[in-house]
Design an enzyme around this catalytic site. Sequence first.
Site, PDB file in Angstrom:
ATOM      1  N   MET A   1     -41.817  71.879  23.682  1.00  0.00           N
ATOM      2  CA  MET A   1     -41.140  70.642  23.265  1.00  0.00           C
ATOM      3  C   MET A   1     -41.835  70.055  22.048  1.00  0.00           C
ATOM      4  O   MET A   1     -43.074  70.021  22.003  1.00  0.00           O
ATOM      5  CB  MET A   1     -41.206  69.616  24.394  1.00  0.00           C
ATOM      6  CG  MET A   1     -40.612  70.115  25.698  1.00  0.00           C
ATOM      7  SD  MET A   1     -40.783  68.861  26.976  1.00  0.00           S
ATOM      8  CE  MET A   1     -40.023  69.715  28.353  1.00  0.00           C
TER       9      MET A   1
ATOM     10  N   ASP B   1     -31.653  75.327  34.722  1.00  0.00           N
ATOM     11  CA  ASP B   1     -32.950  74.723  34.445  1.00  0.00           C
ATOM     12  C   ASP B   1     -32.914  73.215  34.675  1.00  0.00           C
ATOM     13  O   ASP B   1     -32.262  72.487  33.921  1.00  0.00           O
ATOM     14  CB  ASP B   1     -33.338  75.042  32.988  1.00  0.00           C
ATOM     15  CG  ASP B   1     -34.754  74.632  32.653  1.00  0.00           C
ATOM     16  OD1 ASP B   1     -35.472  74.150  33.541  1.00  0.00           O
ATOM     17  OD2 ASP B   1     -35.137  74.803  31.479  1.00  0.00           O
TER      18      ASP B   1
ATOM     19  N   ASP C   1     -41.893  76.086  28.619  1.00  0.00           N
ATOM     20  CA  ASP C   1     -41.130  75.032  27.951  1.00  0.00           C
ATOM     21  C   ASP C   1     -41.883  74.487  26.747  1.00  0.00           C
ATOM     22  O   ASP C   1     -42.911  73.827  26.900  1.00  0.00           O
ATOM     23  CB  ASP C   1     -40.886  73.875  28.927  1.00  0.00           C
ATOM     24  CG  ASP C   1     -39.868  74.239  29.991  1.00  0.00           C
ATOM     25  OD1 ASP C   1     -38.747  74.623  29.630  1.00  0.00           O
ATOM     26  OD2 ASP C   1     -40.201  74.121  31.187  1.00  0.00           O
TER      27      ASP C   1
ATOM     28  N   MET D   1     -37.364  73.824  23.041  1.00  0.00           N
ATOM     29  CA  MET D   1     -36.685  72.535  22.889  1.00  0.00           C
ATOM     30  C   MET D   1     -37.235  71.911  21.612  1.00  0.00           C
ATOM     31  O   MET D   1     -37.984  70.918  21.625  1.00  0.00           O
ATOM     32  CB  MET D   1     -36.959  71.657  24.124  1.00  0.00           C
ATOM     33  CG  MET D   1     -36.143  72.115  25.322  1.00  0.00           C
ATOM     34  SD  MET D   1     -36.790  71.512  26.880  1.00  0.00           S
ATOM     35  CE  MET D   1     -38.019  72.777  27.177  1.00  0.00           C
TER      36      MET D   1
ATOM     37  N   SER E   1     -41.328  77.250  36.149  1.00  0.00           N
ATOM     38  CA  SER E   1     -41.671  76.579  34.893  1.00  0.00           C
ATOM     39  C   SER E   1     -43.111  76.088  34.930  1.00  0.00           C
ATOM     40  O   SER E   1     -43.477  75.234  35.747  1.00  0.00           O
ATOM     41  CB  SER E   1     -40.728  75.398  34.656  1.00  0.00           C
ATOM     42  OG  SER E   1     -41.269  74.585  33.635  1.00  0.00           O
TER      43      SER E   1
ATOM     44  N   HIS F   1     -38.540  78.814  26.424  1.00  0.00           N
ATOM     45  CA  HIS F   1     -37.429  77.872  26.217  1.00  0.00           C
ATOM     46  C   HIS F   1     -37.842  76.888  25.129  1.00  0.00           C
ATOM     47  O   HIS F   1     -38.705  76.046  25.347  1.00  0.00           O
ATOM     48  CB  HIS F   1     -37.160  77.164  27.564  1.00  0.00           C
ATOM     49  CG  HIS F   1     -36.105  76.115  27.513  1.00  0.00           C
ATOM     50  ND1 HIS F   1     -35.906  75.215  28.538  1.00  0.00           N
ATOM     51  CD2 HIS F   1     -35.157  75.817  26.571  1.00  0.00           C
ATOM     52  CE1 HIS F   1     -34.912  74.404  28.231  1.00  0.00           C
ATOM     53  NE2 HIS F   1     -34.442  74.748  27.045  1.00  0.00           N
TER      54      HIS F   1
ATOM     55  N   MET G   1     -28.618  73.525  31.094  1.00  0.00           N
ATOM     56  CA  MET G   1     -29.527  72.437  31.477  1.00  0.00           C
ATOM     57  C   MET G   1     -28.862  71.621  32.585  1.00  0.00           C
ATOM     58  O   MET G   1     -27.753  71.108  32.411  1.00  0.00           O
ATOM     59  CB  MET G   1     -29.818  71.515  30.285  1.00  0.00           C
ATOM     60  CG  MET G   1     -30.779  72.035  29.234  1.00  0.00           C
ATOM     61  SD  MET G   1     -32.428  72.592  29.772  1.00  0.00           S
ATOM     62  CE  MET G   1     -33.001  71.280  30.834  1.00  0.00           C
TER      63      MET G   1
ATOM     64  N   HIS H   1     -41.422  80.782  33.089  1.00  0.00           N
ATOM     65  CA  HIS H   1     -40.660  79.939  32.167  1.00  0.00           C
ATOM     66  C   HIS H   1     -41.631  79.022  31.410  1.00  0.00           C
ATOM     67  O   HIS H   1     -42.427  78.295  32.006  1.00  0.00           O
ATOM     68  CB  HIS H   1     -39.659  79.105  32.969  1.00  0.00           C
ATOM     69  CG  HIS H   1     -38.673  78.345  32.158  1.00  0.00           C
ATOM     70  ND1 HIS H   1     -37.547  78.914  31.604  1.00  0.00           N
ATOM     71  CD2 HIS H   1     -38.645  77.033  31.804  1.00  0.00           C
ATOM     72  CE1 HIS H   1     -36.862  77.991  30.955  1.00  0.00           C
ATOM     73  NE2 HIS H   1     -37.501  76.841  31.051  1.00  0.00           N
TER      74      HIS H   1
HETATM   75  C1  DX5 Z   1     -37.004  70.378  31.246  1.00  0.00           C
HETATM   76  C2  DX5 Z   1     -37.504  71.799  31.215  1.00  0.00           C
HETATM   77  C3  DX5 Z   1     -37.523  72.421  32.549  1.00  0.00           C
HETATM   78  C4  DX5 Z   1     -38.400  71.734  33.548  1.00  0.00           C
HETATM   79  C5  DX5 Z   1     -37.830  71.989  34.899  1.00  0.00           C
HETATM   80  O1  DX5 Z   1     -36.805  69.920  29.974  1.00  0.00           O
HETATM   81  O2  DX5 Z   1     -36.704  72.601  30.385  1.00  0.00           O
HETATM   82  O3  DX5 Z   1     -37.832  73.805  32.476  1.00  0.00           O
HETATM   83  O4  DX5 Z   1     -39.723  72.164  33.510  1.00  0.00           O
HETATM   84  O5  DX5 Z   1     -38.578  71.265  35.811  1.00  0.00           O
HETATM   85  P1  DX5 Z   1     -38.011  70.816  37.221  1.00  0.00           P
HETATM   86  O6  DX5 Z   1     -37.735  72.069  38.002  1.00  0.00           O
HETATM   87  O7  DX5 Z   1     -39.145  70.031  37.776  1.00  0.00           O
HETATM   88  O8  DX5 Z   1     -36.778  70.007  36.990  1.00  0.00           O
HETATM   89 ZN    ZN Z   2     -36.954  74.885  30.520  1.00  0.00          ZN
END
Ligand code: DX5
Ligand code: ZN
Length: 225
Positions: free
Chosen positions: A46, A184, A44, A77, A17, A75, A146, A42
């Site tokens: 948000m 994740d 993310d 969110m 990620s 991903h 998750m 990956h």
């Molecule tokens: C959290 C993200 C993850 C995050 C994982 O909301 O979706 O992808 O980056 O990070 P670690 O591996 O540090 O928990």
């Molecule tokens: Zn993620």
Amino acid sequence: MENLFNFGRMSHLVSPSILTANFANLQAEVEMLNQSQADWIHVDVMDGVFVPNISFGFPVVKSINKYAQKPLDVHLMIVEPDRYLEEFKEAGAAGITVHYEACTHLNRTIQKIKELGCRAGVAINPHTPVALLEDVIADVDMVLIMSVNPGFGGQKFIQNTYKKIREVKQLSATRNPGLYIEIDGGVDQNNVAELLQAGANVLVAGNSVFSAANPVAAISQLKNS
Ligand code: DX5
Ligand code: ZN
């Protein structure tokens, strides 16, 4: 070193990620991932509404894609992801994962992701039961479980995840045996073996990769576990 004697076992994928990377030097971070055993990257996204944090949007995804030699595993969110699917495809997404909790018409959203030519994923938060995926499991390419509450990297892994992996594995056994089961949040050296044993086949890792002294070696360790 690559495990050359691992015949017969389908190898799992590792999707580091980028959320925990050094954003002031993303090009170098992406080039590091290119040189590593990472299978996907990956990404993310948000929005500060679906989750209590804002990460980045299209310009950053495009910049990552400019240097990435691995597929972008995006991903989302965000609320109302349908509004932005085309733009994420344009920005370079190979796979798009939306949250079950964010989609009123999930079937339609999944079809749209597939029509765009992307791998379609559905993510569930820690409180969302696997049973709710019953009528979508045959239509998706991936389920993302998750294992922390989404929003931040570096959080503690939630133990109930193992049970959920086994449930997804069971649900997909007859209806979608090729399903990617992605985990994740809080994935590291200490839980990787148990996650794989439960049935996970895609591992996302942020903190355990980017905070390691040697991120390339950390990725190799996850890949060769
Ligand atoms: C959290 C993200 C993850 C995050 C994982 O909301 O979706 O992808 O980056 O990070 P670690 O591996 O540090 O928990
Ligand atoms: Zn993620």
